[in-house]
Design a protein around this motif. Structure first.
Motif, mmCIF file in Angstrom:
data_model
loop_
_atom_site.group_PDB
_atom_site.id
_atom_site.type_symbol
_atom_site.label_atom_id
_atom_site.label_comp_id
_atom_site.label_asym_id
_atom_site.label_seq_id
_atom_site.Cartn_x
_atom_site.Cartn_y
_atom_site.Cartn_z
ATOM 1 N N ILE A 17 0.841 -1.206 0.000
ATOM 2 C CA ILE A 17 0.000 0.000 0.000
ATOM 3 C C ILE A 17 0.873 1.251 0.000
ATOM 4 C CG2 ILE A 17 -1.608 1.335 1.405
ATOM 5 C CD1 ILE A 17 -2.837 -1.377 2.260
ATOM 6 N N SER A 18 1.903 1.256 0.816
ATOM 7 C CA SER A 18 2.767 2.433 0.864
ATOM 8 C C SER A 18 3.547 2.604 -0.440
ATOM 9 C CB SER A 18 3.725 2.357 2.046
ATOM 10 O OG SER A 18 4.571 1.241 1.916
ATOM 11 N N PHE A 19 3.965 1.505 -1.066
ATOM 12 C CA PHE A 19 4.652 1.599 -2.348
ATOM 13 C C PHE A 19 3.727 2.179 -3.410
ATOM 14 C CE2 PHE A 19 5.300 -0.271 -6.554
ATOM 15 C CZ PHE A 19 6.537 0.272 -6.858
ATOM 16 N N TRP A 20 2.515 1.682 -3.526
ATOM 17 C CA TRP A 20 1.598 2.183 -4.554
ATOM 18 C C TRP A 20 1.177 3.614 -4.286
ATOM 19 C CZ3 TRP A 20 1.766 0.285 -9.051
ATOM 20 C CH2 TRP A 20 2.047 -1.047 -9.245
ATOM 21 N N PHE A 21 1.050 3.995 -3.019
ATOM 22 C CA PHE A 21 0.730 5.381 -2.691
ATOM 23 C C PHE A 21 1.880 6.303 -3.103
ATOM 24 C CE2 PHE A 21 0.807 8.952 0.278
ATOM 25 C CZ PHE A 21 -0.422 9.517 -0.033
ATOM 26 N N THR A 22 3.102 5.923 -2.776
ATOM 27 C CA THR A 22 4.261 6.726 -3.153
ATOM 28 C C THR A 22 4.421 6.795 -4.670
ATOM 29 O OG1 THR A 22 5.339 6.036 -1.111
ATOM 30 C CG2 THR A 22 6.754 6.990 -2.812
ATOM 31 N N PHE A 23 4.209 5.678 -5.349
ATOM 32 C CA PHE A 23 4.290 5.648 -6.805
ATOM 33 C C PHE A 23 3.219 6.539 -7.423
ATOM 34 C CE2 PHE A 23 3.071 3.723 -10.896
ATOM 35 C CZ PHE A 23 4.274 3.863 -11.559
ATOM 36 N N GLY A 24 2.026 6.541 -6.864
ATOM 37 C CA GLY A 24 0.949 7.393 -7.362
ATOM 38 C C GLY A 24 1.271 8.869 -7.207
ATOM 39 N N VAL A 25 1.826 9.248 -6.072
ATOM 40 C CA VAL A 25 2.201 10.645 -5.845
ATOM 41 C C VAL A 25 3.321 11.049 -6.806
ATOM 42 C CG1 VAL A 25 3.260 12.216 -4.176
ATOM 43 C CG2 VAL A 25 1.432 10.685 -3.465
ATOM 44 N N PHE A 26 4.318 10.182 -6.984
ATOM 45 C CA PHE A 26 5.421 10.464 -7.906
ATOM 46 C C PHE A 26 4.899 10.587 -9.329
ATOM 47 C CE2 PHE A 26 8.682 8.904 -10.832
ATOM 48 C CZ PHE A 26 9.692 9.817 -10.572
ATOM 49 N N LEU A 27 3.994 9.708 -9.731
ATOM 50 C CA LEU A 27 3.423 9.748 -11.079
ATOM 51 C C LEU A 27 2.617 11.024 -11.290
ATOM 52 C CD1 LEU A 27 3.197 8.082 -13.681
ATOM 53 C CD2 LEU A 27 1.083 7.136 -12.756
ATOM 54 N N ALA A 28 1.835 11.428 -10.298
ATOM 55 C CA ALA A 28 1.038 12.649 -10.411
ATOM 56 C C ALA A 28 1.926 13.880 -10.548
ATOM 57 C CB ALA A 28 0.118 12.784 -9.198
ATOM 58 N N ILE A 29 2.993 13.951 -9.765
ATOM 59 C CA ILE A 29 3.908 15.094 -9.849
ATOM 60 C C ILE A 29 4.625 15.103 -11.194
ATOM 61 C CG2 ILE A 29 6.045 16.033 -8.884
ATOM 62 C CD1 ILE A 29 5.019 15.115 -6.142
#
Length: 62
Positions: A17-29
């Motif tokens: 969950i933390s990996f996908w959340f971090t990946f989502g934030v990085f992708l959005a930025i």
């Protein structure tokens, strides 16, 4: 024994969950940075170098 199995299963979800959340934030930025207009990018490039005429009028006199 069953408590240990349930506990072990729960601990595998937290890193995912933390990996996908971090990946989502990085992708959005990253997407936001790639989709900026050229004029906005040029304005942001020169932000630290722009001088405000009202804050330091003595530099513009010379």
């Amino acid at each position: 024994m069953f408590k240990r199995i349930i506990y072990d299963d729960w601990t595998t979800f937290v890193p995912l969950i933390s990996f996908w959340f971090t990946f989502g934030v990085f992708l959005a930025i990253s997407l936001r940075a790639f989709l900026l207009k050229k004029s906005t990018v040029q304005h942001m490039e020169n932000l630290p170098l722009e001088e405000d005429a009202s804050s330091n009028p003595s530099k513009h006199d010379s």
